[in-house]
Design a protein around this motif. Structure first.
Motif, PDB file in Angstrom:
ATOM      1  N   SER A 106     -42.583  -6.413  -7.194  1.00 27.44           N
ATOM      2  CA  SER A 106     -43.873  -6.349  -6.505  1.00 27.44           C
ATOM      3  C   SER A 106     -43.664  -6.651  -5.032  1.00 27.44           C
ATOM      4  O   SER A 106     -42.623  -7.155  -4.631  1.00 27.44           O
ATOM      5  CB  SER A 106     -44.849  -7.365  -7.107  1.00 27.44           C
ATOM      6  N   GLY A 107     -44.643  -6.368  -4.214  1.00 29.11           N
ATOM      7  CA  GLY A 107     -44.511  -6.547  -2.775  1.00 29.11           C
ATOM      8  C   GLY A 107     -44.897  -7.925  -2.289  1.00 29.11           C
ATOM      9  O   GLY A 107     -45.703  -8.034  -1.375  1.00 29.11           O
ATOM     10  N   THR A 108     -44.351  -8.974  -2.879  1.00 28.47           N
ATOM     11  CA  THR A 108     -44.644 -10.322  -2.410  1.00 28.47           C
ATOM     12  C   THR A 108     -43.362 -11.005  -1.955  1.00 28.47           C
ATOM     13  O   THR A 108     -42.279 -10.688  -2.426  1.00 28.47           O
ATOM     14  CB  THR A 108     -45.311 -11.169  -3.517  1.00 28.47           C
ATOM     15  N   ALA A 109     -43.482 -11.971  -1.052  1.00 28.66           N
ATOM     16  CA  ALA A 109     -42.327 -12.677  -0.514  1.00 28.66           C
ATOM     17  C   ALA A 109     -41.823 -13.718  -1.501  1.00 28.66           C
ATOM     18  O   ALA A 109     -42.548 -14.153  -2.398  1.00 28.66           O
ATOM     19  CB  ALA A 109     -42.704 -13.347   0.806  1.00 28.66           C
ATOM     20  N   ALA A 110     -40.567 -14.130  -1.333  1.00 27.81           N
ATOM     21  CA  ALA A 110     -39.968 -15.198  -2.148  1.00 27.81           C
ATOM     22  C   ALA A 110     -39.224 -16.142  -1.225  1.00 27.81           C
ATOM     23  O   ALA A 110     -38.592 -15.714  -0.263  1.00 27.81           O
ATOM     24  CB  ALA A 110     -39.017 -14.617  -3.188  1.00 27.81           C
ATOM     25  N   ASN A 111     -39.304 -17.430  -1.523  1.00 34.31           N
ATOM     26  CA  ASN A 111     -38.621 -18.461  -0.744  1.00 34.31           C
ATOM     27  C   ASN A 111     -37.665 -19.230  -1.632  1.00 34.31           C
ATOM     28  O   ASN A 111     -37.819 -19.246  -2.860  1.00 34.31           O
ATOM     29  CB  ASN A 111     -39.636 -19.439  -0.140  1.00 34.31           C
ATOM     30  N   ASN A 149     -28.794  -3.475  -5.260  1.00 30.37           N
ATOM     31  CA  ASN A 149     -27.734  -3.594  -4.258  1.00 30.37           C
ATOM     32  C   ASN A 149     -28.373  -4.101  -2.967  1.00 30.37           C
ATOM     33  O   ASN A 149     -29.574  -4.384  -2.923  1.00 30.37           O
ATOM     34  CB  ASN A 149     -26.994  -2.269  -4.076  1.00 30.37           C
ATOM     35  N   ALA A 150     -27.600  -4.228  -1.908  1.00 29.62           N
ATOM     36  CA  ALA A 150     -28.119  -4.781  -0.655  1.00 29.62           C
ATOM     37  C   ALA A 150     -29.209  -3.914  -0.026  1.00 29.62           C
ATOM     38  O   ALA A 150     -29.997  -4.402   0.780  1.00 29.62           O
ATOM     39  CB  ALA A 150     -26.977  -4.991   0.331  1.00 29.62           C
ATOM     40  N   ASN A 151     -29.274  -2.645  -0.401  1.00 28.50           N
ATOM     41  CA  ASN A 151     -30.336  -1.768   0.107  1.00 28.50           C
ATOM     42  C   ASN A 151     -31.610  -1.868  -0.719  1.00 28.50           C
ATOM     43  O   ASN A 151     -32.604  -1.235  -0.395  1.00 28.50           O
ATOM     44  CB  ASN A 151     -29.876  -0.316   0.121  1.00 28.50           C
ATOM     45  N   ASP A 154     -42.041  -9.050   1.942  1.00 34.79           N
ATOM     46  CA  ASP A 154     -42.766  -8.132   1.073  1.00 34.79           C
ATOM     47  C   ASP A 154     -42.848  -6.719   1.620  1.00 34.79           C
ATOM     48  O   ASP A 154     -43.614  -5.907   1.130  1.00 34.79           O
ATOM     49  CB  ASP A 154     -44.177  -8.660   0.833  1.00 34.79           C
ATOM     50  N   THR A 155     -42.027  -6.379   2.615  1.00 35.34           N
ATOM     51  CA  THR A 155     -42.231  -5.100   3.296  1.00 35.34           C
ATOM     52  C   THR A 155     -41.517  -3.899   2.694  1.00 35.34           C
ATOM     53  O   THR A 155     -42.013  -2.787   2.781  1.00 35.34           O
ATOM     54  CB  THR A 155     -41.827  -5.219   4.784  1.00 35.34           C
ATOM     55  N   SER A 156     -40.340  -4.073   2.096  1.00 29.92           N
ATOM     56  CA  SER A 156     -39.623  -2.928   1.533  1.00 29.92           C
ATOM     57  C   SER A 156     -38.695  -3.407   0.425  1.00 29.92           C
ATOM     58  O   SER A 156     -38.462  -4.605   0.276  1.00 29.92           O
ATOM     59  CB  SER A 156     -38.795  -2.222   2.621  1.00 29.92           C
ATOM     60  N   SER A 157     -38.136  -2.465  -0.316  1.00 23.72           N
ATOM     61  CA  SER A 157     -37.196  -2.826  -1.380  1.00 23.72           C
ATOM     62  C   SER A 157     -36.016  -3.609  -0.828  1.00 23.72           C
ATOM     63  O   SER A 157     -35.568  -4.585  -1.431  1.00 23.72           O
ATOM     64  CB  SER A 157     -36.686  -1.572  -2.096  1.00 23.72           C
ATOM     65  N   ALA A 158     -35.504  -3.204   0.334  1.00 24.68           N
ATOM     66  CA  ALA A 158     -34.351  -3.891   0.920  1.00 24.68           C
ATOM     67  C   ALA A 158     -34.699  -5.318   1.324  1.00 24.68           C
ATOM     68  O   ALA A 158     -33.921  -6.242   1.117  1.00 24.68           O
ATOM     69  CB  ALA A 158     -33.817  -3.113   2.113  1.00 24.68           C
ATOM     70  N   THR A 159     -35.894  -5.524   1.891  1.00 20.62           N
ATOM     71  CA  THR A 159     -36.250  -6.872   2.334  1.00 20.62           C
ATOM     72  C   THR A 159     -36.774  -7.738   1.187  1.00 20.62           C
ATOM     73  O   THR A 159     -36.928  -8.942   1.354  1.00 20.62           O
ATOM     74  CB  THR A 159     -37.292  -6.845   3.472  1.00 20.62           C
ATOM     75  N   ARG A 160     -37.027  -7.149   0.027  1.00 21.40           N
ATOM     76  CA  ARG A 160     -37.408  -7.932  -1.167  1.00 21.40           C
ATOM     77  C   ARG A 160     -36.180  -8.326  -1.978  1.00 21.40           C
ATOM     78  O   ARG A 160     -36.289  -8.920  -3.037  1.00 21.40           O
ATOM     79  CB  ARG A 160     -38.373  -7.131  -2.046  1.00 21.40           C
ATOM     80  N   THR A 161     -34.979  -7.994  -1.496  1.00 21.96           N
ATOM     81  CA  THR A 161     -33.730  -8.256  -2.213  1.00 21.96           C
ATOM     82  C   THR A 161     -33.092  -9.539  -1.703  1.00 21.96           C
ATOM     83  O   THR A 161     -32.949  -9.733  -0.499  1.00 21.96           O
ATOM     84  CB  THR A 161     -32.755  -7.077  -2.028  1.00 21.96           C
TER      85      THR A 161
END
Length: 116
Positions: free
Chosen positions: A62-67, A81-83, A102-109
């Motif tokens: 989902s498009g939410t941030a994680a800390n 993968n990293a992408n 939460d902006t893209s698949s890469a930044t949610r990884t």
């Protein structure tokens, strides 16, 4: 590099006086401050992929941030993968060891560790 068997032998040679060899070697003695060969082997043995204690590079589905420290059901994570490419959902409960936006698949990884 020292082999696990050789390391176990060196640790066993440090057996404290008066402590039963079998109990100490098995890690079942009441002297919990001691590191038995069994406990040392358990620490040095890497868990299988996707097992409790394993690590995974995964993205939130989902498009939410994680800390760091956030926990999440594996069904909300996909191995990636990293992408951010990947589609295999995980099982169990995982703890976040990094940060994701939460902006893209890469930044949610980010890196996760399975805790149950």
């Amino acid at each position: 590099m020292i082999s696990p068997a050789k390391l176990q032998g060196k640790v066993a040679a440090m057996l404290p006086t008066g402590l039963g060899q079998a109990a100490w070697a098995a890690g079942t003695s009441t002297a919990e401050a001691l590191i038995s060969p069994a406990k040392l082997a358990a620490l040095l043995t890497a868990p299988a992929a996707r097992a409790v204690g394993s690590h995974a590079l995964a993205r939130r589905t989902s498009g939410t941030a994680a800390n760091i420290g956030d926990t999440l059901a594996g069904s909300a994570l996909a191995a990636a993968n990293a992408n951010g490419d990947g589609s295999s959902n995980l099982s169990g409960t995982w703890i976040c060891l990094g940060y994701s936006t939460d902006t893209s698949s890469a930044t949610r990884t980010t890196l996760w560790r399975r805790i149950s």
